[in-house]
Design a protein around this motif. Sequence first.
Motif, PDB file in Angstrom:
ATOM      1  N   LYS A   1      85.936  56.723  14.452  1.00 54.23           N
ATOM      2  CA  LYS A   1      85.739  56.454  12.901  1.00 54.23           C
ATOM      3  C   LYS A   1      86.564  57.729  12.303  1.00 54.23           C
ATOM      4  O   LYS A   1      86.772  56.830  10.724  1.00 54.23           O
ATOM      5  N   MET A   2      85.360  58.505  12.111  1.00 53.49           N
ATOM      6  CA  MET A   2      85.160  59.224  11.290  1.00 53.49           C
ATOM      7  C   MET A   2      85.628  60.651  10.937  1.00 53.49           C
ATOM      8  O   MET A   2      85.884  61.712  10.346  1.00 53.49           O
TER       9      MET A   2
ATOM     10  N   LYS B   1      76.920  45.685  13.835  1.00 59.90           N
ATOM     11  CA  LYS B   1      76.112  46.052  13.874  1.00 59.90           C
ATOM     12  C   LYS B   1      74.706  45.018  13.195  1.00 59.90           C
ATOM     13  O   LYS B   1      74.995  44.896  12.329  1.00 59.90           O
TER      14      LYS B   1
ATOM     15  N   SER C   1      82.196  55.251  16.376  1.00 63.03           N
ATOM     16  CA  SER C   1      81.504  55.910  14.946  1.00 63.03           C
ATOM     17  C   SER C   1      82.380  56.956  14.601  1.00 63.03           C
ATOM     18  O   SER C   1      82.440  57.351  13.557  1.00 63.03           O
ATOM     19  N   ARG C   2      81.716  57.949  15.769  1.00 59.74           N
ATOM     20  CA  ARG C   2      82.947  59.523  15.754  1.00 59.74           C
ATOM     21  C   ARG C   2      84.264  59.727  15.250  1.00 59.74           C
ATOM     22  O   ARG C   2      84.793  60.046  14.444  1.00 59.74           O
TER      23      ARG C   2
ATOM     24  N   SER D   1      82.589  57.933  21.880  1.00 59.76           N
ATOM     25  CA  SER D   1      81.141  57.730  20.164  1.00 59.76           C
ATOM     26  C   SER D   1      81.763  56.711  19.141  1.00 59.76           C
ATOM     27  O   SER D   1      83.018  57.626  18.580  1.00 59.76           O
TER      28      SER D   1
ATOM     29  N   ASP E   1      85.924  50.175  20.214  1.00 62.31           N
ATOM     30  CA  ASP E   1      85.916  49.829  18.893  1.00 62.31           C
ATOM     31  C   ASP E   1      83.795  50.160  18.379  1.00 62.31           C
ATOM     32  O   ASP E   1      83.224  49.865  19.590  1.00 62.31           O
ATOM     33  N   GLU E   2      83.847  50.113  17.051  1.00 66.02           N
ATOM     34  CA  GLU E   2      82.386  50.766  16.508  1.00 66.02           C
ATOM     35  C   GLU E   2      81.816  48.667  17.003  1.00 66.02           C
ATOM     36  O   GLU E   2      81.942  48.172  17.195  1.00 66.02           O
TER      37      GLU E   2
END
Lengths: 86, 270
Positions: free
Chosen positions: B188-189, B260, B185-186, B183, B256-257
């Motif tokens: 990145k967080m 969006k 996005s995760r 994931s 990478d994310e």
Amino acid sequence: MSLLNYFRSTKPNSASVAKDRLQILVAHERATRNQPSYLPELQKELLAVIQKYVNVNDDAITVSFEQEDNQEMLELNIVLPEESTK
Amino acid sequence: MGRIIVITSGKGGVGKTTTSAAIAMGLAKKGHKTVVIDFDVGLRNLDLVMGCERRVVYDLINVINEESSLNQALIKDKRCNQLFILPASQTRDKDALSQEGIEKILNQLKKEFKYIVCDSPAGIERGAQLAMYFADDAFVVTNPEVSSVRDSDRMLGILASKSQRAENDEEPIQEYLLLSRYSPSRVKMGEMLSVEDVQEILSMDLLGVVPESQAVLNASNKGIPVILDEQSDAGQAYADIVARYLGEEREHRFIDEEKKGLFGKLFRSK
Ligand SMILES: Nc1ncnc2c1ncn2[C@@H]1O[C@H](COP(=O)(O)OP(=O)(O)OP(=O)(O)O)[C@@H](O)[C@H]1O
Ligand SMILES: [Mg+2]
């Protein structure tokens, strides 16, 4: 945005905690992976023998096994107390 | 002579069967005659993911016990004539697997097939060890998560010491890291180990990243290997992996994310 990042980075980042823990664990497990299964028994018996002569704690002795190419090495480490005779 | 690929992990539920089905179909679609074997004796799942569960008559154990011939047990895929499936038994347990029996079957298959994909059961016990014993290549399926990474490392130790290649002092099994259920996005967080983290810990070459994807469940619901869903992220990730394995250069994706929506695109376009 940069403010948000700032707050984010001050929080403990769980992924980096995971990475640190794994690096330590994996290094340890790799080092012990090939050690012979008699090692714990050997350590116990050696300790018993040494304790007959010297007053050492149960954790005073460490046995480690290393393998390099075709050479196997058994390393024995005994920490003697200051006052070493019984 | 065929090449034996084991899909392994140590930890359960990380995506071995999903990967086995996708890789086998991918290789076959590239024109290589391929067979995929379910080593998960007692739990048989590959047939469902491949969508051939109603065509199973004989299984791996039947062949080992010479209750059926190898050809009788092989199921020909309906979508790709280069692909065959050898299902696991549901009624026996792992003790029915003998190393000699497996060796005999693999030797026979090696003469006829270019690639033999072995879907390993979870764990590091007998079933998993037999699945990897004769392998030439190992795809180590890993999730970006502590216990999966640790188990992958243990599996690397087993591949390096308990395989036929290791015991005969031959060239070691070629190991490939396949990072699945990723994931961006995760990551990145800071909530999930990154590709670089996992590579650094395991010191392995990356064959590919498969993102966490709804397409996987969708595909297994229908009994279609996800690689056939060519529009999906996971399908494309597996197609890249097959191509890379076969020596094609493909840039890594899904790391990478995702950009969006239209809004993101508008702002990004230069
Ligand atoms: N990339 C992915 N995205 C989302 N879900 C996934 C992905 N890969 C696998 N899954 C899901 O995870 C579950 C386990 O997958 P799978 O059966 O392939 O794992 P396995 O390693 O073969 O498990 P086992 O160890 O039990 O054999 C399934 O429900 C599958 O749909
Ligand atoms: Mg499985």
